[in-house]
Design a protein around this motif. Structure first.
Motif, short mmCIF file in Angstrom:
data_model
loop_
_atom_site.label_atom_id
_atom_site.label_comp_id
_atom_site.label_asym_id
_atom_site.label_seq_id
_atom_site.Cartn_x
_atom_site.Cartn_y
_atom_site.Cartn_z
N PRO A 9 0.80 -1.23 0.00
CA PRO A 9 0.00 0.00 0.00
C PRO A 9 0.83 1.29 0.00
CG PRO A 9 -0.44 -1.34 1.98
CD PRO A 9 0.43 -2.15 1.09
N LEU A 10 1.99 1.26 0.64
CA LEU A 10 2.83 2.48 0.66
C LEU A 10 3.39 2.76 -0.73
CD1 LEU A 10 5.07 2.48 3.86
CD2 LEU A 10 3.23 4.04 3.22
N VAL A 11 3.75 1.69 -1.43
CA VAL A 11 4.26 1.84 -2.80
C VAL A 11 3.13 2.41 -3.67
CG1 VAL A 11 5.03 0.54 -4.83
CG2 VAL A 11 6.02 0.04 -2.59
N ALA A 12 1.94 1.84 -3.56
CA ALA A 12 0.81 2.29 -4.38
C ALA A 12 0.46 3.74 -4.07
CB ALA A 12 -0.39 1.38 -4.14
N HIS A 13 0.51 4.11 -2.80
CA HIS A 13 0.19 5.48 -2.37
C HIS A 13 1.17 6.48 -2.99
CE1 HIS A 13 -0.68 8.76 0.49
NE2 HIS A 13 0.62 8.89 0.55
N LYS A 14 2.44 6.18 -2.88
CA LYS A 14 3.46 7.11 -3.40
C LYS A 14 3.39 7.18 -4.92
CE LYS A 14 6.54 6.25 0.49
NZ LYS A 14 6.31 7.49 1.23
N LEU A 15 3.15 6.02 -5.55
CA LEU A 15 3.09 5.99 -7.00
C LEU A 15 1.90 6.82 -7.52
CD1 LEU A 15 4.17 4.87 -9.67
CD2 LEU A 15 2.73 2.87 -9.33
N THR A 16 0.80 6.79 -6.80
CA THR A 16 -0.38 7.55 -7.22
C THR A 16 -0.06 9.05 -7.28
OG1 THR A 16 -1.78 5.88 -6.21
CG2 THR A 16 -2.82 8.00 -6.69
N THR A 17 0.63 9.55 -6.27
CA THR A 17 1.00 10.97 -6.26
C THR A 17 2.03 11.27 -7.35
OG1 THR A 17 0.61 10.93 -3.89
CG2 THR A 17 1.69 12.89 -4.74
#
Ligand code: URA
Length: 212
Positions: A9-17
């Motif tokens: 989830p942290l990877v997905a969160h940062k990638l979204t931004t």
């Protein structure tokens, strides 16, 4: 070739931004740096270590240290530079070699304009960093370069990958018998007619460093 899409989830969160067109360059740089650290954690799972013993204040304890020859980190200029600090923070004893490659926008083929690498990479584990695995032309040329100098295995760390790029890498390195891994934060849908990853994040170099 082995592909690892890091599902966290942290990877997905940062990638979204990172993908968001409204994200400014300083934020983009910081997020790329943070993301590479998370990806590198997975990418270095098989990094070679040697057994050592240290003395704690209480007693001897068995542990490990990175084995020599130390890994080589190879950012592909220009955009790969945005991933270098994150790598060396995690692997402080790694050496760094540079490969300057640019994609010819008409042929979409990779052209090398600078190299600064050890001549002999025998026995070395190499980590190539390049944010976008699009057609795969640049990455394949870089990996070929490292194998020609004797690298034993190569792991590529990319923020994003396109299916076309992974298929190309698979085809080029089908019979080499040398381990290649691609570690990425996401596998996107496809390439568009300009060779950009869709949905992607645009031109990674421009978003890191501006349109120069
Ligand atoms: N290089 C980039 O910077 N972005 C893409 O989408 C493809 C290649």
């Amino acid at each position: 070739m082995e592909t690892l899409v890091v599902d966290h989830p942290l990877v997905a969160h940062k990638l979204t931004t990172l993908r968001d067109v409204r994200t400014d360059s300083p934020t983009f740089r910081r997020l790329a740096d943070e993301l590479v650290t998370l990806l590198a954690y997975e990418a270095t799972r098989d990094v070679r270590v040697t057994d050592v013993t240290v003395d704690t204040p209480v007693s001897p304890a068995k542990g490990v240290r990175l084995a020599k020859p130390y890994p080589l980190v190879v950012p592909i200029l220009r955009a790969g530079l945005g991933m270098l600090d994150g790598m060396t923070r995690l692997l402080p004893t790694a050496e760094v070699g540079f490969l300057g490659m640019v994609r010819n926008e008409s042929t979409l083929k990779a052209e090398t304009y600078a190299t600064r690498l050890p001549d002999d990479l025998s026995g070395r584990q190499c980590f190539v960093v390049d944010p976008m695995l699009a057609t795969g032309g640049t990455l394949a040329a870089a990996v070929q370069f490292l194998f020609e100098r004797g690298a034993v295995d190569v792991t590529a760390i990319c923020l994003l990958a396109a299916p076309e790029g992974l298929a190309y890498m698979d085809k080029v390195f089908a019979n080499t018998g040398r381990p290649i891994r691609v570690v990425t934060a996401a596998l996107d849908e496809r390439l568009n007619e300009h060779g950009y990853i869709v949905p992607g994040l645009g031109d990674a170099g421009d978003r890191l460093y501006g349109v120069v």
